[in-house]
Design an enzyme around this catalytic site. Structure first.
Site, PDB file in Angstrom:
ATOM      1  N   TYR A  66      59.888  31.548  11.035  1.00 56.79           N
ATOM      2  CA  TYR A  66      59.825  32.710  10.160  1.00 56.79           C
ATOM      3  C   TYR A  66      61.183  33.352   9.892  1.00 56.79           C
ATOM      4  CZ  TYR A  66      54.908  32.197  11.289  1.00 56.79           C
ATOM      5  OH  TYR A  66      53.636  31.688  11.450  1.00 56.79           O
ATOM      6  N   HIS A  71      59.024  38.493   4.982  1.00 59.35           N
ATOM      7  CA  HIS A  71      58.262  39.319   5.915  1.00 59.35           C
ATOM      8  C   HIS A  71      59.116  39.791   7.095  1.00 59.35           C
ATOM      9  CE1 HIS A  71      54.332  40.869   6.065  1.00 59.35           C
ATOM     10  NE2 HIS A  71      53.728  40.007   6.839  1.00 59.35           N
ATOM     11  N   PHE A 116      53.695  38.910  16.615  1.00 54.64           N
ATOM     12  CA  PHE A 116      53.416  38.554  15.229  1.00 54.64           C
ATOM     13  C   PHE A 116      53.027  39.831  14.488  1.00 54.64           C
ATOM     14  CE2 PHE A 116      53.172  34.433  17.239  1.00 54.64           C
ATOM     15  CZ  PHE A 116      53.874  33.636  16.334  1.00 54.64           C
ATOM     16  N   ASN A 118      50.838  41.043  12.371  1.00 55.45           N
ATOM     17  CA  ASN A 118      49.545  41.725  12.264  1.00 55.45           C
ATOM     18  C   ASN A 118      49.096  42.414  13.544  1.00 55.45           C
ATOM     19  OD1 ASN A 118      49.622  40.678   9.719  1.00 55.45           O
ATOM     20  ND2 ASN A 118      47.826  39.373   9.938  1.00 55.45           N
ATOM     21  N   ASN A 164      50.026  44.874   6.903  1.00 54.16           N
ATOM     22  CA  ASN A 164      49.196  44.716   8.096  1.00 54.16           C
ATOM     23  C   ASN A 164      49.893  45.106   9.389  1.00 54.16           C
ATOM     24  OD1 ASN A 164      46.855  43.868   6.786  1.00 54.16           O
ATOM     25  ND2 ASN A 164      47.539  41.744   6.710  1.00 54.16           N
TER      26      ASN A 164
END
Length: 221
Positions: A66, A71, A116, A118, A164
């Site tokens: 990532y 994000h 992570f 969320n 989120n």
């Protein structure tokens, strides 16, 4: 560069607009700034909170997969602050990489939740609870689809806006939304691309250069 900061109220921070004063005054000073693009300390709840560290949190997803994705600009903003202030973010507590130091004379704690995106609230909620952080000294930094690319917006409080990670944080703070946040614009997905796919894609070369410049300028200006 399409960078701007707007405010929507008065909270216990002095966070100046980029065109007026350095962003680091957010934690280094507690005074009313004349600029309409700043927050003031007029609603601080007494002097008790002054002894508590600021908790600055960048949201993102852990792991090499990532790195460099849209994000993860919250992580990148946190890294830019850590580098500028010489704070090592390498200890692990409450499911987060954390680092402690000072910005000026003010103690700060920098955190990158490793849960992570969320589930970010699992880490943030535990840090706030354990270290007894006043919510007006908690700053969340994260990506925002609803802002044009490279635009920054500072708000003293608000909802999750469909993000989120912020949704999780609010849930773990018992529904409280009364904490500052810095929204970092990543723009909307092209065409009919699914937003959940868009945020996990890396920036183009041109976007990467502009975003790097933006994040570094915010803190070092």
């Amino acid at each position: 560069m399409h960078t701007a900061i707007s405010s929507a109220g008065v909270v216990c921070v002095s966070f100046a607009g980029l065109l007026k004063q350095p962003m680091r005054k957010m934690v280094r000073t507690h005074r009313r700034l004349p600029s309409p693009l700043s927050f003031s300390a007029s609603s601080c709840a007494g002097d008790a909170s002054q002894s508590k560290p600021w908790l600055l949190v960048g949201l993102g997803n852990p792991g090499k997969t990532y790195q460099g994705t849209r994000h993860n600009v919250g992580f990148e903003m946190l890294d830019a602050i850590a580098e500028a202030e010489g704070i090592s973010v390498s200890s692990i507590r409450f499911k987060a990489l954390i680092g402690k130091g000072h910005i000026g004379d003010v103690p700060v704690m920098l955190a990158k939740p490793q849960t992570f995106m969320n589930a970010s609230g699992e880490s943030v909620g535990s840090l706030v609870s354990y270290f007894n952080i006043p919510l007006n000294q908690l700053l969340l930094m994260y990506d925002d689809l609803d802002l044009p690319f490279g635009k920054l917006r500072l708000l003293p409080k608000g909802g999750h806006g469909g993000q989120n990670g912020m949704r999780s944080v609010i849930n773990h703070l018992k529904g409280s939304r009364d904490f500052p946040r810095l929204r970092i614009g990543i723009g909307r997905p092209p065409g009919k691309m699914d937003p959940s796919s868009f945020v996990l894609k890396p920036f183009t070369k041109g976007e990467r250069e502009e975003m790097d410049f933006t994040l570094q300028r915010v803190w070092k200006l």
